[in-house]
Design a protein around this motif. Structure first.
Motif, PDB file in Angstrom:
ATOM      1  N   ALA A  53       0.744  -1.048   0.006  1.00 22.31           N
ATOM      2  CA  ALA A  53       0.059  -0.196  -0.114  1.00 22.31           C
ATOM      3  C   ALA A  53       0.927   1.229  -0.202  1.00 22.31           C
ATOM      4  CB  ALA A  53      -0.988  -0.023   1.247  1.00 22.31           C
ATOM      5  N   ILE A  54       1.984   1.180   0.123  1.00 25.70           N
ATOM      6  CA  ILE A  54       3.067   2.299   0.226  1.00 25.70           C
ATOM      7  C   ILE A  54       3.780   2.786  -1.280  1.00 25.70           C
ATOM      8  CG2 ILE A  54       4.916   3.044   1.619  1.00 25.70           C
ATOM      9  CD1 ILE A  54       4.318   1.130   3.924  1.00 25.70           C
ATOM     10  N   GLY A  55       3.783   3.896  -1.325  1.00 27.94           N
ATOM     11  CA  GLY A  55       4.879   4.261  -2.403  1.00 27.94           C
ATOM     12  C   GLY A  55       5.750   5.075  -1.906  1.00 27.94           C
ATOM     13  N   TRP A  56       7.327   4.762  -2.207  1.00 26.60           N
ATOM     14  CA  TRP A  56       8.182   5.368  -1.457  1.00 26.60           C
ATOM     15  C   TRP A  56       8.949   6.284  -2.399  1.00 26.60           C
ATOM     16  CZ3 TRP A  56       9.231   3.262   3.591  1.00 26.60           C
ATOM     17  CH2 TRP A  56       8.249   2.198   3.731  1.00 26.60           C
ATOM     18  N   TRP A  57       9.366   7.575  -2.057  1.00 23.92           N
ATOM     19  CA  TRP A  57      10.017   8.517  -2.696  1.00 23.92           C
ATOM     20  C   TRP A  57      11.165   9.198  -1.894  1.00 23.92           C
ATOM     21  CZ3 TRP A  57       8.712  10.027  -7.792  1.00 23.92           C
ATOM     22  CH2 TRP A  57       7.509   9.668  -8.340  1.00 23.92           C
ATOM     23  N   ASP A  58      12.231   9.500  -2.743  1.00 25.57           N
ATOM     24  CA  ASP A  58      13.264  10.304  -2.133  1.00 25.57           C
ATOM     25  C   ASP A  58      13.962  10.841  -3.402  1.00 25.57           C
ATOM     26  OD1 ASP A  58      15.044  11.130  -0.217  1.00 25.57           O
ATOM     27  OD2 ASP A  58      15.899   9.103   0.222  1.00 25.57           O
ATOM     28  N   GLU A  59      14.738  11.962  -2.947  1.00 22.08           N
ATOM     29  CA  GLU A  59      15.508  12.606  -3.833  1.00 22.08           C
ATOM     30  C   GLU A  59      16.997  12.178  -4.054  1.00 22.08           C
ATOM     31  OE1 GLU A  59      12.084  14.280  -3.502  1.00 22.08           O
ATOM     32  OE2 GLU A  59      13.585  14.399  -1.755  1.00 22.08           O
ATOM     33  N   LYS A  60      17.560  12.362  -5.152  1.00 24.74           N
ATOM     34  CA  LYS A  60      19.074  12.007  -5.376  1.00 24.74           C
ATOM     35  C   LYS A  60      19.605  13.256  -6.067  1.00 24.74           C
ATOM     36  CE  LYS A  60      22.754   9.378  -5.634  1.00 24.74           C
ATOM     37  NZ  LYS A  60      23.789   9.158  -4.622  1.00 24.74           N
ATOM     38  N   HIS A  61      20.828  13.652  -5.741  1.00 24.28           N
ATOM     39  CA  HIS A  61      21.615  14.439  -6.390  1.00 24.28           C
ATOM     40  C   HIS A  61      22.873  13.779  -6.561  1.00 24.28           C
ATOM     41  CE1 HIS A  61      19.173  18.276  -4.535  1.00 24.28           C
ATOM     42  NE2 HIS A  61      18.600  17.543  -5.175  1.00 24.28           N
ATOM     43  N   ALA A  62      23.359  14.121  -7.824  1.00 24.74           N
ATOM     44  CA  ALA A  62      24.406  13.411  -8.318  1.00 24.74           C
ATOM     45  C   ALA A  62      25.321  14.079  -9.159  1.00 24.74           C
ATOM     46  CB  ALA A  62      24.312  11.965  -8.927  1.00 24.74           C
ATOM     47  N   LYS A  63      26.575  14.272  -9.016  1.00 25.30           N
ATOM     48  CA  LYS A  63      27.482  14.911  -9.839  1.00 25.30           C
ATOM     49  C   LYS A  63      27.715  14.090 -11.215  1.00 25.30           C
ATOM     50  CE  LYS A  63      28.863  18.375  -7.053  1.00 25.30           C
ATOM     51  NZ  LYS A  63      28.391  19.941  -7.433  1.00 25.30           N
TER      52      LYS A  63
END
Length: 273
Positions: A53-63
């Motif tokens: 029932a869960i949607g997982w979100w997160d940010e990622k910054h990469a050079k």
């Protein structure tokens, strides 16, 4: 010669307020995902929660890396396209090089995943959702974004050359800026994208809109199509009042967001994060 040691930012103190709050929240999640209704001291009963029932979100910054990304290169001696020992004439190819630009660019994305039951309930399948890209932009909370818009609208209101030469005022009869200000008069429905590109900024509501749209598609046809839960880390722009108000306006109150429940971390700065 001694190699310079490195370390990550942050604290290792297990008694810090953050560590204590994180542990309490992790225990809550363990109970929920275990579909238990145990009563925990100081917390009360915690409702169950299904992983699917869960949607997982997160940010990622990469050079951005111009060349091979790995720190080491592995190669084998070859002769005529086949692996061959050096004593038998095999040669190593020259290792590829990584170019180091003077000014590195950074890719910025928010990634989302979820799981759904397939094959009649016999197994779970991971699903990737379309990422949200904001490369070249800084994400702002609602209040900061509205302030940035106000300043930018005031700036372009004074311009008379270039694209603004034949564009009317962005101020309405009531003395307030119309939606999009003078940018709308110049660029129509594309005004928001133009502002974002000019300011190199993006509002967290754009991320929220993307998350909801992608999760609506991902959870369509599942038992959680109308009850799925958004899981996101404690990004300050996401947890601030303006963003939470926006989420509620779209039908996502505390029951549709994965976070502290039933008294977890109550009375601390992490109570609703």
């Amino acid at each position: 010669r001694t190699k310079t040691a490195t370390k990550k930012t942050g604290k290792k103190d297990v008694e810090s307020a953050w560590a204590i709050a994180r542990l309490a929240q992790s225990k809550q999640y363990k109970e929920q995902l275990g579909r238990t209704m145990r009563v925990s001291r100081g917390r009360g009963a915690t409702s169950g929660l299904d992983l699917e029932a869960i949607g997982w979100w997160d940010e990622k910054h990469a050079k951005a890396v111009l060349g091979p990304m790995s720190k080491h290169q592995w190669s084998f001696p070859k002769k005529d396209g086949r692996v061959c020992a050096p004593d038998d004439g095999g040669q190593y190819t020259a290792p590829p090089e990584r170019t180091l630009p003077k000014f590195e660019q950074e890719a910025r994305f928010a990634f989302g995943v979820m799981m759904k039951t397939v094959d009649g309930g016999r197994r779970m399948m991971g699903v990737k959702m379309e990422p949200f890209e904001y490369t070249g932009k800084k994400m702002l909370g609602v209040a900061a974004w509205e302030k940035a818009l106000e300043v930018e609208f005031a700036r372009v209101e004074k311009l008379t050359g270039g694209v603004w030469a034949n564009v009317g005022s962005g101020v309405g009869p009531d003395g307030e800026y119309i939606e999009g200000g003078r940018y709308y008069a110049a660029h129509g429905d594309a005004w928001l994208e133009k502002v974002e590109k000019t300011l190199k900024l993006v509002c967290v509501t754009r991320l929220i809109d993307h998350i909801v749209a992608e999760m609506d598609k991902a959870f369509a046809g599942t038992p959680y199509a109308n009850t799925y839960v958004i899981a996101h880390d404690a990004l300050s722009q996401f947890t601030e009042f303006g963003a939470q108000e926006y989420l509620r306006s779209k039908g996502f109150g505390p029951d549709r967001l994965l976070g502290p429940r039933d008294g977890t971390n109550v009375g601390t700065r992490y109570e609703n994060r």
